[in-house]
Design a protein around this motif. Structure first.
Motif, PDB file in Angstrom:
ATOM      1  N   VAL A 305       0.833  -1.207   0.000  1.00  0.00           N
ATOM      2  CA  VAL A 305       0.000   0.000   0.000  1.00  0.00           C
ATOM      3  C   VAL A 305       0.867   1.255   0.000  1.00  0.00           C
ATOM      4  N   HIS A 306       1.958   1.246   0.757  1.00  0.00           N
ATOM      5  CA  HIS A 306       2.797   2.438   0.862  1.00  0.00           C
ATOM      6  C   HIS A 306       3.608   2.711  -0.403  1.00  0.00           C
ATOM      7  N   ASN A 307       3.843   1.680  -1.208  1.00  0.00           N
ATOM      8  CA  ASN A 307       4.678   1.857  -2.401  1.00  0.00           C
ATOM      9  C   ASN A 307       3.902   1.872  -3.707  1.00  0.00           C
ATOM     10  N   ALA A 308       2.632   1.546  -3.664  1.00  0.00           N
ATOM     11  CA  ALA A 308       1.845   1.470  -4.897  1.00  0.00           C
ATOM     12  C   ALA A 308       1.692   2.857  -5.529  1.00  0.00           C
ATOM     13  N   PRO A 309       1.911   2.965  -6.833  1.00  0.00           N
ATOM     14  CA  PRO A 309       1.744   4.253  -7.518  1.00  0.00           C
ATOM     15  C   PRO A 309       0.302   4.511  -7.951  1.00  0.00           C
ATOM     16  N   VAL A 310      -0.605   3.595  -7.609  1.00  0.00           N
ATOM     17  CA  VAL A 310      -2.018   3.722  -7.970  1.00  0.00           C
ATOM     18  C   VAL A 310      -2.848   3.526  -6.708  1.00  0.00           C
ATOM     19  N   PRO A 311      -4.116   3.930  -6.732  1.00  0.00           N
ATOM     20  CA  PRO A 311      -4.972   3.700  -5.561  1.00  0.00           C
ATOM     21  C   PRO A 311      -5.088   2.219  -5.233  1.00  0.00           C
ATOM     22  N   CYS A 312      -5.272   1.935  -3.960  1.00  0.00           N
ATOM     23  CA  CYS A 312      -5.429   0.555  -3.495  1.00  0.00           C
ATOM     24  C   CYS A 312      -6.798   0.365  -2.865  1.00  0.00           C
ATOM     25  N   LEU A 313      -7.326  -0.843  -3.037  1.00  0.00           N
ATOM     26  CA  LEU A 313      -8.573  -1.241  -2.382  1.00  0.00           C
ATOM     27  C   LEU A 313      -8.259  -2.434  -1.498  1.00  0.00           C
ATOM     28  N   ILE A 314      -8.404  -2.250  -0.184  1.00  0.00           N
ATOM     29  CA  ILE A 314      -8.095  -3.318   0.766  1.00  0.00           C
ATOM     30  C   ILE A 314      -9.401  -3.957   1.217  1.00  0.00           C
ATOM     31  N   LEU A 315      -9.526  -5.256   0.937  1.00  0.00           N
ATOM     32  CA  LEU A 315     -10.747  -5.982   1.273  1.00  0.00           C
ATOM     33  C   LEU A 315     -10.622  -6.603   2.659  1.00  0.00           C
ATOM     34  N   PRO A 316     -11.684  -6.548   3.457  1.00  0.00           N
ATOM     35  CA  PRO A 316     -11.628  -7.202   4.770  1.00  0.00           C
ATOM     36  C   PRO A 316     -11.641  -8.710   4.612  1.00  0.00           C
ATOM     37  N   ARG A 317     -11.182  -9.390   5.630  1.00  0.00           N
ATOM     38  CA  ARG A 317     -11.216 -10.846   5.605  1.00  0.00           C
ATOM     39  C   ARG A 317     -12.646 -11.323   5.572  1.00  0.00           C
ATOM     40  N   GLY A 318     -12.903 -12.384   4.789  1.00  0.00           N
ATOM     41  CA  GLY A 318     -14.206 -13.005   4.793  1.00  0.00           C
ATOM     42  C   GLY A 318     -14.297 -14.014   5.910  1.00  0.00           C
ATOM     43  N   GLU A 319     -15.507 -14.411   6.216  1.00  0.00           N
ATOM     44  CA  GLU A 319     -15.710 -15.451   7.215  1.00  0.00           C
ATOM     45  C   GLU A 319     -15.180 -16.766   6.666  1.00  0.00           C
ATOM     46  N   GLU A 320     -14.600 -17.575   7.527  1.00  0.00           N
ATOM     47  CA  GLU A 320     -13.980 -18.826   7.074  1.00  0.00           C
ATOM     48  C   GLU A 320     -14.742 -20.021   7.626  1.00  0.00           C
TER      49      GLU A 320
END
Length: 320
Positions: A305-320
């Protein structure tokens, strides 16, 4: 976008969240994107990214400015009342500037809420409006073109129950910019297939191509002192072969996917080894160390996330 498609897209963003925490039924069928509109340039960058996402999936956009709590009644010296009036004027000015910056084809609702902290205000607002995604801007200390966490974003990236999109420092978008390609960070771990599947479904909804990206970074933590360049090259070659094998196994029988390896001596070099498009969105999953259904960035995810030159989308963990 028809009602069924909106429902599918909602489920992709927030998997297995049919039973919403507040127990409220969804009003209408459109997704809601919540932007944390701070008074600095980071707020404008978050709004620009929110507009791109809203345009790309025909979502409704809500921009929220959080102000500090003030007393419910003025102090004897009227200091608190005057401070509250100042905050109201300042918030109105921030939101007026933000409204003027929005593209003509994107409409947004603007909210101002009072809370003990920005994290508390945004979390509460996200729950109250049924937001499906939260968009945040970068700290000003981050290098231009990269994302940096401030105090608010760090807290939200540790506790959010919904996907979080982050805009790099200096992010801007043209008046017709939309998501053009998704890249999914693929580690080859047991949970990676789930992130790829969710990313592939999102790519189908956006009608954009999906690229799998595996990072092979030869950072200084990987090799013991005195190991020498031969050992470094051997380890990196093995990692690269393992990454390629994992990608090949996943791509087997799946049309429309591509895969690349981001290889470099540092994270920045690895990112620079690939081509990134305007309108690209990098998708990655939450660390398994985090609580279920929450966003939680592990060590590698944070570096991505800190090095990406484009926007990031972080998905939460799904139920397992």
């Amino acid at each position: 976008m028809g009602g069924d498609r909106r429902t599918r897209l909602f489920r992709l963003f927030r998997p297995q969240l049919a039973a919403r925490k507040a127990g409220r039924p969804r009003r209408g069928g459109r997704m809601k994107i919540l932007v944390g509109l701070s008074a600095d340039q980071g707020g404008q960058e978050a709004l620009a990214l929110g507009a791109v996402l809203a345009r790309s999936c025909k979502a409704s956009l809500v921009a929220c400015t959080v102000t500090p709590d003030t007393w419910g009644h003025p102090s004897p010296a009227r200091v608190d009342g005057e401070y509250g009036s100042f905050l109201a004027r300042h918030t109105a000015a921030v939101q007026a500037e933000a409204k003027a910056s929005l593209p003509n084809d994107v409409m947004a609702e603007f909210l101002a809420v009072s809370a003990s902290s920005a994290r508390e205000g945004l979390t509460r607002t996200a729950s109250e409006i049924g937001a499906d995604c939260l968009v945040l801007g970068s700290a000003r200390e981050a290098p231009f073109g990269r994302f940096g966490e401030g105090g608010v974003t760090t807290e939200l990236l540790r506790s959010a129950h919904l996907p979080v999109a982050v805009a790099p420092h200096g992010y801007s978008a043209g008046p017709q910019t939309r998501v053009r390609r998704l890249s999914a960070s693929f580690s080859g771990s047991a949970s990676a297939a789930d992130i790829v599947a969710r990313s592939a479904a999102l790519a189908r909804e956006y009608t954009v191509p999906l690229r799998l990206v595996t990072f092979v970074v030869r950072d200084k933590q990987m090799y013991p002192t005195g190991a020498g360049y031969d050992a470094e090259h051997f380890v990196s070659n093995v990692l690269r072969e393992q990454a390629r094998d994992a990608q090949t196994a996943l791509l087997a029988g799946q049309a429309g996917l591509s895969a690349e390896i981001a290889d470099g001596a540092t994270w920045k070099a690895a990112f620079d080894s690939l081509t990134w498009q305007e309108g690209e969105l990098l998708v990655l999953g939450s660390s398994k160390l985090g609580p279920l259904m929450r966003v939680f960035l592990g060590s590698n995810a944070r570096k991505i996330v800190h090095n990406a030159p484009v926007p990031c989308l972080i998905l939460p963990r799904g139920e397992e």
